[in-house]
Structure formats: C-alpha cells, structure tokens
Scaffold this active site. Structure first.
Site: not given
Ligand code: ATP
Length: 328
Positions: A15, A76, A107, A130, A134
């Site tokens: 995000g 994503r 994260d 973010t 969190d």
């Molecule tokens: P937000 O706080 O907005 O959710 P975020 O970084 O946590 O941001 P996510 O969609 O959870 O957003 O993760 C972003 C991208 O990171 C995912 O679309 C994926 O490509 C990659 N990712 C997340 N978890 C994994 C994993 N376990 N292994 C490989 N890639 C991952």
C-alpha cells in the site's frame, strides 16, 4: 564506509503512503552523495521481475518531496511469492548490475525481501512506509503522521455538522490490526468513544457511555471506530444497534476510506523519510543487509527484518488511559 556496492535499486511496494516520494528522493540523493548509481524500480516486485528500471540522479527527484503517493508506483505481486518469480527477479537485477536494494513498504514487502535475501544473499534494506504504524522497530512509519492530521481535520469538519443537528457520528478510520490511528485521532479530535482492535469494550459499555454523555449535557457525539475493532459488528451494524437502543439520537456513519492514504506529507514525514533514506543507503554501504530502518527515541536505528515483521507494534497504554480520562 566500505562502498563495495556500485548500483542500488529503490522501489515502493504494498500500500502507498505519504512520504514515500520523500524517501525515494532521499535514497537517490544519498547515492549521488556517495557517488554510486541509483535505479528506480517501477511497481514493486512486479517491476523487479520485469526489469522495469530507470536510472535516477539527484535532479530526477526534484519537486517530489511534497507529493503524496509514489512516483515509482506500487503493486502487490503474486509471482514474487514463488521461487521462480524470485529467481527471475535475481536475474533481472544482476543483468542490470544492481547489487543492493532499498524496499519502501510494509511488513509483507519486508518478508518478501527477507526471503529473497536468504535465497540469493542479495543485500536488502527496508524503509517502513504505511499509514497504519503497525510495524515493530519504529515509533513512526512513513505516512502515519500525515494520516493522523488528515483524519483529525476530517473529524473536525464532521463535528461541525454533528453539533448543528444533534447527531451521533460513527467515523470509521483505517487500522485492521492495530488502533494507533483511531486512538490518536480520537484523543486529538476529542471523540467521546474510541473503538480499537486491541480492546473489546462490549456494546453495553458503549451504550452506557453514550447515555452518560447525553445525560451530562452533550448534544452531539463522535465515536471513532478502527476498521478492525473487536466489538463484533461493522460500523453500519453498530449504527443500527445504537439507534435501536438510543432513540433520542440520529446516528450517521462516515467511512473515511482511502482519502486517509493520500495528500501531501507532513513536515514530520518528510524529515523522517529523509533521515530513513540516508540511513538505508549508508547501512547498505557499510555492508549491512536484512534490516529495516526505524525511529526510536528520536534516533534512526536499524532492526533485523525477522524482528520487524514479527507481530504488530503495541498500542500506547498511557494514551489509552488519557483517552478514558478525557471522555469522562
Ligand atoms: P501494506 O502495509 O500496505 O499491506 P505490505 O508491504 O505489507 O504493505 P503486502 O501486500 O503484504 O503489502 O506485501 C507486498 C508484496 O510483498 C506482496 O505482494 C508480495 O509480492 C511480497 N511478499 C509478501 N510476503 C511475501 C512472502 N512471504 N514471500 C515472498 N514475497 C512476499
């Protein structure tokens, strides 16, 4: 500084949040300062796998410090969750000669970076972006302060109309897992009740509290509800429940939604992004990898990814008590 790295890639993932552009600018300019090349990577891990890179220099990030969103776009990526996807990402990065990566995201993005690092020993560093705040290892994530200001301003406006019509407003704010936004804006905007995921106050207590407020002379009230509150009803069901039990009130709901993620970053977020960008690049140049930069006791420090992605940051108990006292 060892300077063994020659080309650093920077990307935004997950995000978006206000301050991401200021962080991109800081990463690019720190690279320029240390005379190493910097490449912007479009659309997060999707762009890594596609080799969608653009060379950036100090001038190419002019005029973005005050802009919301991210000029590198965010995404994503399902494919990056697969071994094949990450193999492709590694090939594209090495083909371009990129030998270090700064990931600006949440994260999930850090978990992806951690997995990538463990498979290919590729140097990675994270900057927490973010609005939810969190993440463990920093008191503030990028965009959180801006979001607080945006939401307080919105609630102030809602209060104007609430008090003109003797209405009770439920205002839903972001925060699926943590109630940092709800608790802080609730205190900052003088809400009568604050419902957060960390606490289940129960419907009876909510009704009692609103009745007490009414009896004490309040003609309008604001209740701030975090998306993930644990009371067991969504914000519209809460409205129905309160209307049934407090017929004297006209109840309205306002779901603030994505407007909380937009807007020009606050000065705090711009400064934080600049500090984090410098620390991320200089840590990579010192040979460090697999860490997230963060703010603790007003000092920029680094936390290993595995600690940063474990669990969610805790709500401030002292502020909870302050909010209880303020709503007496
Ligand atoms: P937000 O706080 O907005 O959710 P975020 O970084 O946590 O941001 P996510 O969609 O959870 O957003 O993760 C972003 C991208 O990171 C995912 O679309 C994926 O490509 C990659 N990712 C997340 N978890 C994994 C994993 N376990 N292994 C490989 N890639 C991952």
């Amino acid at each position: 500084m060892s300077k063994t790295l020659k080309k650093i890639g920077v990307m935004t993932s997950g995000g978006d949040s206000p301050g991401m552009n200021a962080a991109i600018r800081a990463v690019v300019r720190t690279c320029a300062y240390h005379e190493i090349e910097c490449y912007g990577i479009y659309r997060g891990y999707e762009g890594v796998m596609e080799g969608d890179f653009v060379k950036m220099d100090a001038r190419s990030v002019k005029g973005i410090i005050n802009k919301g969103g991210t000029v590198l776009k965010s995404a994503r990526s399902k494919a990056f969750r697969t071994k094949e996807g990450r193999q492709l990402a590694y090939e594209k990065l090495t083909e371009a000669g990129i030998d270090g990566l700064v990931v600006i995201g949440g994260d999930g993005s850090f978990t992806g970076a951690m997995v990538f690092n463990s498979e290919f020993d590729f140097p990675v560093m994270g900057i927490p972006g973010t609005i939810d705040n969190d993440i463990v290892g920093t008191t503030h994530t990028l965009g959180y302060d801006t979001a607080l200001n945006t939401v307080v301003e919105a609630i102030d406006k809602i209060r104007d109309t609430a008090s003109s019509h003797n209405r009770l407003f439920f205002v839903e704010v972001m925060g699926r897992d943590v109630g940092h936004i709800a608790l802080n804006v609730g205190v900052g905007a003088g809400a009568e009740e604050i419902l957060i995921p960390e606490e289940d106050l129960g419907l009876d207590r909510l009704i009692d509290s609103l009745k007490r407020s009414k009896a004490s002379g309040k003609s309008s009230s604001i209740v701030v509800v975090a998306e993930g509150d644990k009371i067991g009803k969504n914000v519209f069901e809460l409205k129905d429940y309160v209307e049934e039990n407090m017929t004297e009130y006209e109840v309205r709901v306002s779901v603030l939604g994505h407007m909380q993620r937009g807007g020009s970053p606050s000065c705090f977020d711009r400064v934080l992004a600049s500090r984090m960008g410098v620390k991320a690049v200089e840590s990579l140049l010192e040979g460090k990898s697999n860490y997230m930069v963060g703010l603790k006791d007003d000092i920029i420090q680094i936390t290993p990814f595995d600690q940063a992605v474990k669990g969610k940051s805790k709500i401030n108990k002292e502020l909870l008590r302050v909010s209880d006292i303020m709503t007496v």
